[in-house]
Design a protein around this motif. Sequence first.
Motif, PDB file in Angstrom:
ATOM      1  N   UNK A  90       0.693  -0.924   0.296  1.00 42.80           N
ATOM      2  CA  UNK A  90      -0.122   0.111  -0.065  1.00 42.80           C
ATOM      3  C   UNK A  90       0.812   1.338   0.252  1.00 42.80           C
ATOM      4  N   UNK A  91       1.977   0.868  -0.014  1.00 43.77           N
ATOM      5  CA  UNK A  91       3.186   2.466   0.306  1.00 43.77           C
ATOM      6  C   UNK A  91       3.914   2.265  -0.736  1.00 43.77           C
ATOM      7  N   UNK A  92       3.440   3.428  -2.373  1.00 41.54           N
ATOM      8  CA  UNK A  92       4.690   4.087  -2.911  1.00 41.54           C
ATOM      9  C   UNK A  92       4.691   2.307  -3.924  1.00 41.54           C
ATOM     10  N   UNK A 509      -5.676  -4.986   7.789  1.00 39.65           N
ATOM     11  CA  UNK A 509      -4.612  -4.859   6.605  1.00 39.65           C
ATOM     12  C   UNK A 509      -2.579  -5.390   7.502  1.00 39.65           C
ATOM     13  N   UNK A 510      -1.642  -5.564   6.567  1.00 38.28           N
ATOM     14  CA  UNK A 510      -1.190  -6.243   6.819  1.00 38.28           C
ATOM     15  C   UNK A 510      -0.158  -4.626   7.157  1.00 38.28           C
ATOM     16  N   UNK A 511       1.364  -4.378   8.018  1.00 37.04           N
ATOM     17  CA  UNK A 511       2.022  -3.840   7.576  1.00 37.04           C
ATOM     18  C   UNK A 511       2.359  -3.415   5.837  1.00 37.04           C
ATOM     19  N   UNK A 512       2.786  -2.085   5.484  1.00 39.80           N
ATOM     20  CA  UNK A 512       3.454  -2.150   4.771  1.00 39.80           C
ATOM     21  C   UNK A 512       4.608  -2.479   4.774  1.00 39.80           C
ATOM     22  N   UNK A 513       4.699  -3.304   3.572  1.00 39.83           N
ATOM     23  CA  UNK A 513       6.449  -3.794   3.382  1.00 39.83           C
ATOM     24  C   UNK A 513       7.498  -2.356   2.950  1.00 39.83           C
ATOM     25  N   UNK A 514       8.407  -2.851   3.723  1.00 43.86           N
ATOM     26  CA  UNK A 514       9.374  -1.475   3.998  1.00 43.86           C
ATOM     27  C   UNK A 514      10.402  -2.079   4.798  1.00 43.86           C
TER      28      UNK A 514
END
Length: 554
Positions: A90-92, A509-514
Amino acid sequence: MQLFVVTLVLTVVIFAECVVTKQPNIVFFLADDLGWNDVGFHGSQQVKTPFIDSLAKSGIILNNYYTASMCTPSRASLMSGRYPFRVGLQNFVIDSGERKGIPLEFKLMPEYLNKLGYESHMVGKWHLGSFQKNYTPTYRGFESFYGYYYGSNDYYDHQRTVYTDDGSHQLWWGLDWHLDINQKMSNVYSDFGNYSSHAFADRACNLIKNHDFDSKPIFMYVAFQNVHTASFMDNLQVPRESEDLFPNIWHKWRRKYLGMVYELDLAIEKIFKSLQSKGILDNTIIIFSSDNGGAVDGFGDNWADNFPLRASKSYYYEGGVRSSAFVWGNLFKNRSGQIAQNLMHITDWLPTLVDFAGGNSTELSTNDIDGISMSKILTNQSAPSPRDELPLNINSMTDLKAIRYKNFKYLLNPNDFGDESYSGWYKAPGTYPDRNETMEPDTMPAQIWCGDIPKGIDFSCYSVITGLNECLYDIENDPCEYNNLVDNPNYLDVKQMLLEKLEKWEKLALPPQNPPFDQSGDPKMQGYIWQPWTDNPDLPNYPCSTKKHEPLKI
């Protein structure tokens, strides 16, 4: 005589019951960063998309259709049938040196269709993970893949040249052009100088020409490069003859962009004619969609047109996530020429296509997918609309939240960059530097028109009551998002209802892959080739399993 008639009737009835409808071939065209107003069927007076328009007008235009706001989240939703925050993307987007991808525990669209007897092929842009081979297309269900793994590329030499975003600002470059067949991966050097949409159309046509349609149906996913920017060195690239079709547009980059849209139209027409020459159009479904809204007014060095919808790609205003789409084929003859206003999301294609392919989407539990089958509403206008709620995204890294329920839409921090730089309304450059594109209302049935931009209204996404960057819109009556209702006392209960719905989705929700930046991803370490650089399939610091899923029964 009576016995003969009865026998004949029974024979006909039995024969009719035994006739099995032939599975349709499925061709999915995905455009990249195409603006809402960059197709003729939405009313543009600038673009030349005659073939796309002809298909749209004889199919079903999907005018209430949503995606994510950027490449990777949208493509992840399309392939997995899950919202981007339900796969951790979900992030970028997936960037250079990042060990990210759709977790291997999730089954993707071609795997579902293969189970139903299809042969699946992909042409074009992947952008869903390639740090390790198991994340690449032929390890995720496609028999073959021809194209590039990352988000941007040169249209002619197929090199990817970028500066890294890890703070060191390193220049990374190399070839990102591949032909992978049955999990045998290879790099293609012979296509230097061949414009990407030409190469993709040729590949698709060859697949159609050589496929045995009598033995099994085909699923072909063609994810075009057009009209994404190429690189910081040469932003927009197009054959000169196509750019020259727009001499009345004064702006150099808008001319190039329009030429790129035209090249997209030509490629789709060429593939369509290949299907026609094979004699299989009567049993083929064609889907067209953009992956998100266009990048407007120089955003990311691009010049799309989302007007009159608000904002640019990467924003969760309508201009970023309400995308151009249609379906075409004999399967939809009862609704041919119609404009569907049913709420639909890019996740919905997976269960919809499972149904059209002869499977049963009702057997897919919410643990498998989030999408909702639109098969009934696409074939029967009187069928009830199956979707009224759509969580567009939840991103804990930027505290972004976006949801639509029926005609209302709530946004909190509605973009992926943390500012409002491109959150307004942008008309495309026109015939003179002081004249933008004009829009005539009611020129096309699928056109959205909200009148002139009101003066004296605070357009900010902000609540005086909470001090948060939040907004609430009545999209059905205000599709251009002029009027923020978030502090209106008449709508406080609506806002509370949407917040409660978001809270439900946040729990899923799963945490954003970072992942940390991985220097090993530098293509110079792989002979200046962008390709998998590790044998380890683990997603760093991530709770998902890397064990390959078990085949799902349909």
